[in-house]
Design a protein around this motif. Sequence first.
Motif, PDB file in Angstrom:
ATOM      1  N   GLN A 436       0.819  -1.201   0.000  1.00  0.00           N
ATOM      2  CA  GLN A 436       0.000   0.000   0.000  1.00  0.00           C
ATOM      3  C   GLN A 436       0.857   1.257   0.000  1.00  0.00           C
ATOM      4  O   GLN A 436       2.098   1.201   0.042  1.00  0.00           O
ATOM      5  N   PHE A 437       0.177   2.396  -0.024  1.00  0.00           N
ATOM      6  CA  PHE A 437       0.865   3.680  -0.090  1.00  0.00           C
ATOM      7  C   PHE A 437       1.536   4.017   1.244  1.00  0.00           C
ATOM      8  O   PHE A 437       1.079   3.603   2.313  1.00  0.00           O
ATOM      9  N   ASP A 438       2.628   4.744   1.162  1.00  0.00           N
ATOM     10  CA  ASP A 438       3.358   5.266   2.324  1.00  0.00           C
ATOM     11  C   ASP A 438       3.824   4.162   3.272  1.00  0.00           C
ATOM     12  O   ASP A 438       3.972   4.387   4.475  1.00  0.00           O
ATOM     13  N   VAL A 439       4.073   2.963   2.756  1.00  0.00           N
ATOM     14  CA  VAL A 439       4.595   1.888   3.614  1.00  0.00           C
ATOM     15  C   VAL A 439       5.982   2.243   4.126  1.00  0.00           C
ATOM     16  O   VAL A 439       6.327   1.970   5.276  1.00  0.00           O
ATOM     17  N   PHE A 440       6.782   2.879   3.288  1.00  0.00           N
ATOM     18  CA  PHE A 440       8.163   3.201   3.641  1.00  0.00           C
ATOM     19  C   PHE A 440       8.312   4.686   3.988  1.00  0.00           C
ATOM     20  O   PHE A 440       9.407   5.245   3.865  1.00  0.00           O
ATOM     21  N   ALA A 441       7.239   5.299   4.421  1.00  0.00           N
ATOM     22  CA  ALA A 441       7.291   6.720   4.782  1.00  0.00           C
ATOM     23  C   ALA A 441       8.243   6.932   5.957  1.00  0.00           C
ATOM     24  O   ALA A 441       8.236   6.179   6.931  1.00  0.00           O
ATOM     25  N   GLY A 442       9.052   7.961   5.854  1.00  0.00           N
ATOM     26  CA  GLY A 442      10.012   8.278   6.906  1.00  0.00           C
ATOM     27  C   GLY A 442      11.367   7.647   6.713  1.00  0.00           C
ATOM     28  O   GLY A 442      12.314   8.009   7.419  1.00  0.00           O
ATOM     29  N   MET A 443      11.510   6.709   5.770  1.00  0.00           N
ATOM     30  CA  MET A 443      12.808   6.061   5.538  1.00  0.00           C
ATOM     31  C   MET A 443      13.611   6.879   4.534  1.00  0.00           C
ATOM     32  O   MET A 443      13.840   6.468   3.399  1.00  0.00           O
ATOM     33  N   GLU A 444      14.073   8.017   4.960  1.00  0.00           N
ATOM     34  CA  GLU A 444      14.793   8.912   4.059  1.00  0.00           C
ATOM     35  C   GLU A 444      16.206   8.447   3.765  1.00  0.00           C
ATOM     36  O   GLU A 444      16.829   8.928   2.816  1.00  0.00           O
ATOM     37  N   GLN A 445      16.743   7.503   4.561  1.00  0.00           N
ATOM     38  CA  GLN A 445      18.097   7.020   4.349  1.00  0.00           C
ATOM     39  C   GLN A 445      18.129   5.702   3.578  1.00  0.00           C
ATOM     40  O   GLN A 445      19.210   5.174   3.318  1.00  0.00           O
ATOM     41  N   LEU A 446      16.986   5.160   3.222  1.00  0.00           N
ATOM     42  CA  LEU A 446      16.940   3.851   2.564  1.00  0.00           C
ATOM     43  C   LEU A 446      17.578   3.943   1.178  1.00  0.00           C
ATOM     44  O   LEU A 446      17.196   4.765   0.353  1.00  0.00           O
ATOM     45  N   ARG A 447      18.544   3.075   0.924  1.00  0.00           N
ATOM     46  CA  ARG A 447      19.233   3.067  -0.364  1.00  0.00           C
ATOM     47  C   ARG A 447      19.145   1.724  -1.080  1.00  0.00           C
ATOM     48  O   ARG A 447      19.461   1.632  -2.266  1.00  0.00           O
ATOM     49  N   GLU A 448      18.727   0.665  -0.375  1.00  0.00           N
ATOM     50  CA  GLU A 448      18.608  -0.653  -0.999  1.00  0.00           C
ATOM     51  C   GLU A 448      17.333  -1.316  -0.504  1.00  0.00           C
ATOM     52  O   GLU A 448      17.166  -1.532   0.693  1.00  0.00           O
ATOM     53  N   LEU A 449      16.433  -1.636  -1.423  1.00  0.00           N
ATOM     54  CA  LEU A 449      15.149  -2.249  -1.093  1.00  0.00           C
ATOM     55  C   LEU A 449      14.977  -3.499  -1.948  1.00  0.00           C
ATOM     56  O   LEU A 449      14.970  -3.428  -3.178  1.00  0.00           O
ATOM     57  N   ASP A 450      14.834  -4.635  -1.291  1.00  0.00           N
ATOM     58  CA  ASP A 450      14.722  -5.921  -1.968  1.00  0.00           C
ATOM     59  C   ASP A 450      13.431  -6.602  -1.512  1.00  0.00           C
ATOM     60  O   ASP A 450      13.326  -7.049  -0.366  1.00  0.00           O
ATOM     61  N   ILE A 451      12.440  -6.658  -2.394  1.00  0.00           N
ATOM     62  CA  ILE A 451      11.174  -7.335  -2.103  1.00  0.00           C
ATOM     63  C   ILE A 451      10.943  -8.380  -3.189  1.00  0.00           C
ATOM     64  O   ILE A 451       9.870  -8.472  -3.783  1.00  0.00           O
ATOM     65  N   SER A 452      11.930  -9.150  -3.496  1.00  0.00           N
ATOM     66  CA  SER A 452      11.837 -10.168  -4.533  1.00  0.00           C
ATOM     67  C   SER A 452      11.336 -11.484  -3.947  1.00  0.00           C
ATOM     68  O   SER A 452      11.432 -11.734  -2.741  1.00  0.00           O
ATOM     69  N   GLN A 453      10.764 -12.319  -4.831  1.00  0.00           N
ATOM     70  CA  GLN A 453      10.281 -13.654  -4.457  1.00  0.00           C
ATOM     71  C   GLN A 453       9.252 -13.586  -3.321  1.00  0.00           C
ATOM     72  O   GLN A 453       9.277 -14.389  -2.399  1.00  0.00           O
ATOM     73  N   CYS A 454       8.374 -12.613  -3.394  1.00  0.00           N
ATOM     74  CA  CYS A 454       7.352 -12.426  -2.358  1.00  0.00           C
ATOM     75  C   CYS A 454       5.935 -12.581  -2.899  1.00  0.00           C
ATOM     76  O   CYS A 454       4.977 -12.426  -2.130  1.00  0.00           O
ATOM     77  N   GLY A 455       5.766 -12.860  -4.172  1.00  0.00           N
ATOM     78  CA  GLY A 455       4.434 -13.019  -4.723  1.00  0.00           C
ATOM     79  C   GLY A 455       3.639 -11.740  -4.803  1.00  0.00           C
ATOM     80  O   GLY A 455       2.395 -11.774  -4.811  1.00  0.00           O
ATOM     81  N   VAL A 456       4.291 -10.589  -4.877  1.00  0.00           N
ATOM     82  CA  VAL A 456       3.597  -9.302  -4.934  1.00  0.00           C
ATOM     83  C   VAL A 456       2.871  -9.185  -6.273  1.00  0.00           C
ATOM     84  O   VAL A 456       3.464  -9.383  -7.336  1.00  0.00           O
ATOM     85  N   SER A 457       1.569  -8.847  -6.211  1.00  0.00           N
ATOM     86  CA  SER A 457       0.778  -8.685  -7.431  1.00  0.00           C
ATOM     87  C   SER A 457       0.221  -7.276  -7.582  1.00  0.00           C
ATOM     88  O   SER A 457      -0.215  -6.919  -8.679  1.00  0.00           O
ATOM     89  N   ASP A 462       1.810   5.271  -4.848  1.00  0.00           N
ATOM     90  CA  ASP A 462       2.598   6.014  -3.862  1.00  0.00           C
ATOM     91  C   ASP A 462       3.340   5.084  -2.911  1.00  0.00           C
ATOM     92  O   ASP A 462       3.659   5.465  -1.787  1.00  0.00           O
ATOM     93  N   ALA A 463       3.649   3.864  -3.347  1.00  0.00           N
ATOM     94  CA  ALA A 463       4.289   2.891  -2.461  1.00  0.00           C
ATOM     95  C   ALA A 463       5.666   3.359  -2.022  1.00  0.00           C
ATOM     96  O   ALA A 463       6.075   3.136  -0.873  1.00  0.00           O
ATOM     97  N   PHE A 464       6.409   4.011  -2.908  1.00  0.00           N
ATOM     98  CA  PHE A 464       7.777   4.426  -2.600  1.00  0.00           C
ATOM     99  C   PHE A 464       7.883   5.936  -2.405  1.00  0.00           C
ATOM    100  O   PHE A 464       8.969   6.499  -2.538  1.00  0.00           O
ATOM    101  N   MET A 465       6.795   6.563  -2.075  1.00  0.00           N
ATOM    102  CA  MET A 465       6.801   8.007  -1.881  1.00  0.00           C
ATOM    103  C   MET A 465       7.658   8.373  -0.672  1.00  0.00           C
ATOM    104  O   MET A 465       7.531   7.781   0.397  1.00  0.00           O
ATOM    105  N   GLY A 466       8.556   9.333  -0.860  1.00  0.00           N
ATOM    106  CA  GLY A 466       9.421   9.801   0.220  1.00  0.00           C
ATOM    107  C   GLY A 466      10.761   9.116   0.294  1.00  0.00           C
ATOM    108  O   GLY A 466      11.662   9.607   0.982  1.00  0.00           O
ATOM    109  N   VAL A 467      10.944   7.985  -0.401  1.00  0.00           N
ATOM    110  CA  VAL A 467      12.228   7.269  -0.384  1.00  0.00           C
ATOM    111  C   VAL A 467      13.088   7.845  -1.507  1.00  0.00           C
ATOM    112  O   VAL A 467      13.187   7.275  -2.594  1.00  0.00           O
ATOM    113  N   LYS A 468      13.721   8.964  -1.249  1.00  0.00           N
ATOM    114  CA  LYS A 468      14.386   9.717  -2.297  1.00  0.00           C
ATOM    115  C   LYS A 468      15.853   9.343  -2.497  1.00  0.00           C
ATOM    116  O   LYS A 468      16.457   9.771  -3.472  1.00  0.00           O
TER     117      LYS A 468
END
Length: 676
Positions: A436-457, A462-468
Amino acid sequence: MNGIRRIKRYARMKMKGIVQGSKTLLILLMLTKSIHGSALGYVLRPMPEPELEARTCPVKCVCQLEAFNELPIARWVNHMARKHVDDSLLLTTHTKLATCLIQSQNEWQELRDYLPMDLQALILLYTGNVENQLAVNTSSLRRLNQLRTLEIRGIGATLIIDDPLEFLQHANFEQIRLQASDRLQRPKFSKLPSDDYEYKPPSELLPHGEYSTKYPLQFEDAASDIVTYEQHIQRLKQTRMPSFFGWGRLEVLRILSCKLDKLHWQMFDGLTQLRDLNLERNSIEELPPFAFSGALNLKSLSLAHNALSRLHYLGLAGLLQLETLNLADNQLGRLSELSFPPLPKLQTADLRSNPVKYILPGTFWVMNDTRELQMGSDQAALDLRTWFIYGQFDSLNELRTLILGNVSTETLEQGVFKGLYRLEVLKLRGQIHSIQFDVFAGMEQLRELDISQCGVSELSMDAFMGVKRLKFLNLSHNNLTNMPHGLLDDQQRLEEVQLQGNQLKTLPTSFSRLPLVRVIRLDQNPWQCSCQMRYWKPYFTNVVRGPSVKRCVKDINGDPLSCRYEAPYETDKSVVPRCSNYNGRSVYYVLRKQLHCGDIKILQPLSPIRIGTRGLPLPHWRKVELQDQNQQSKKARPRKIAHRPTKQRNTLQFVLRQQNHQPHSDPLVLEMSNEI
């Protein structure tokens, strides 16, 4: 003089390349200098190397000078996240080592008195029959008072602790039995650590009934099994429980696969210098209260590959200096605020291969400085969710890396990662239907995101909003059928995007506008090729990232000033995206040979309205103001009765028709058409 000429001639031959080897040349030069020492005024002599004692090494042993960091115990310590071995010892060039192969008790009795007295490291390897037991008493090693490192390995060997080895610093015991002698001196009048321990979790401080959780943990009273000192000594004599009391200089202790399934709070009493403790593969089922209260300066503790089914905070109580905790491959099924005591300096916690299903609120409230956390097991799926207003990882404000395997949630919702403001690396595996939207809100330092092999459909726009600051995004091997428009509008620092192994047919054009992108993996998708894919380029879809290479900036002498690791990108034809609607042909072949889309049209910015001085652009507000003035002036003019026929070349249809059929040579007409 003839001998001197021969030496010089031989040296010249070496310099010409006839005889190679710099070491021989150095010896010859030193011989020459020593012969002419009176003329030159000095004599070069080789530096003496340290030697073992003149006593002959036993037949069953190999005595040698070895670097300490080449020993098995040192390799294990170096493998840990933190190194706490004495730096002076690590820098020692030579360590006097004896490695002995023993097949029977008689062989040990024959060689133990012939070991060199100045040994610094001793490795005993028992290779005999399991039925022929080898017993080594610690009292037989007391004559080796310069010994710093002791290793005993082999099934069928037993170490009988009858005297403390107060001079030992590193001990490594693998696949042997540890047994205490009846005459071993144990600490008397030891004070129970619980008398000075004041910490209690919030649930124990509140009155009964005020605090309740959905899955409460029940523990027996830890103090109910306290007995008198005489009864305790009697029990120890019956079980022959080992004790390292008196080993005051011990810094590293490794007990691997020694069937040490029972621990007691007096086992490590007095080990104030102990920094690294490894108790892996000992079938430990439970940690008794204050199990490590005698070694309160521990930096790293490994209890991996045991049978721990529950964790109570009193088991790890008092370890205020602990930095690395390894609890991997146990049977922990639930974590709560009753699991951990205050661990203010903990940096790394490894909880992998534990069937943890629930993480209740307050679990990590006492681990405020932790930088890395790993969890996940194939035995049970972790229920990733929020608890009322609390997240499962609250108070981990300094966490940099979070790795969760085999998570299970229908929707990855906002608040799950609440409080992880400094997180840089997040890796998820398991079953996640939607994000959903804003799941990663506030994670301004995130540089590597791995959500592979999770069956996401499903992915929210706005899922990655704010992760700049995101540089690496891995969504591969999911069930994605489309990518929302504007999904990556905030990620202007992305360098690598992994989308292979999904069900994608089209891709938004915004992916081509990422300014720093190096890799976009698009293979293993059923692409429906069309001319909308004209912006795809093989230099970012047909490449893979190679292994990291160390690159250094060196000074004038060739010494490295600063180094960093860079990952090179290499072309790989096996990752070329292919068209499912053109029999699996390459996207670029279809675009070039079958669709004939031509070159990519570059959209030019609109030219400004030129009014007044020719060639000077006007701001938008000025254009609107002038247009209003023109409309007002037209209304003020008297309407003419005679109507002139409208010229066809000034109509919108005429301009568009002319632009579509043939290019116009007049730039003013082009600007007019673009503006329209």
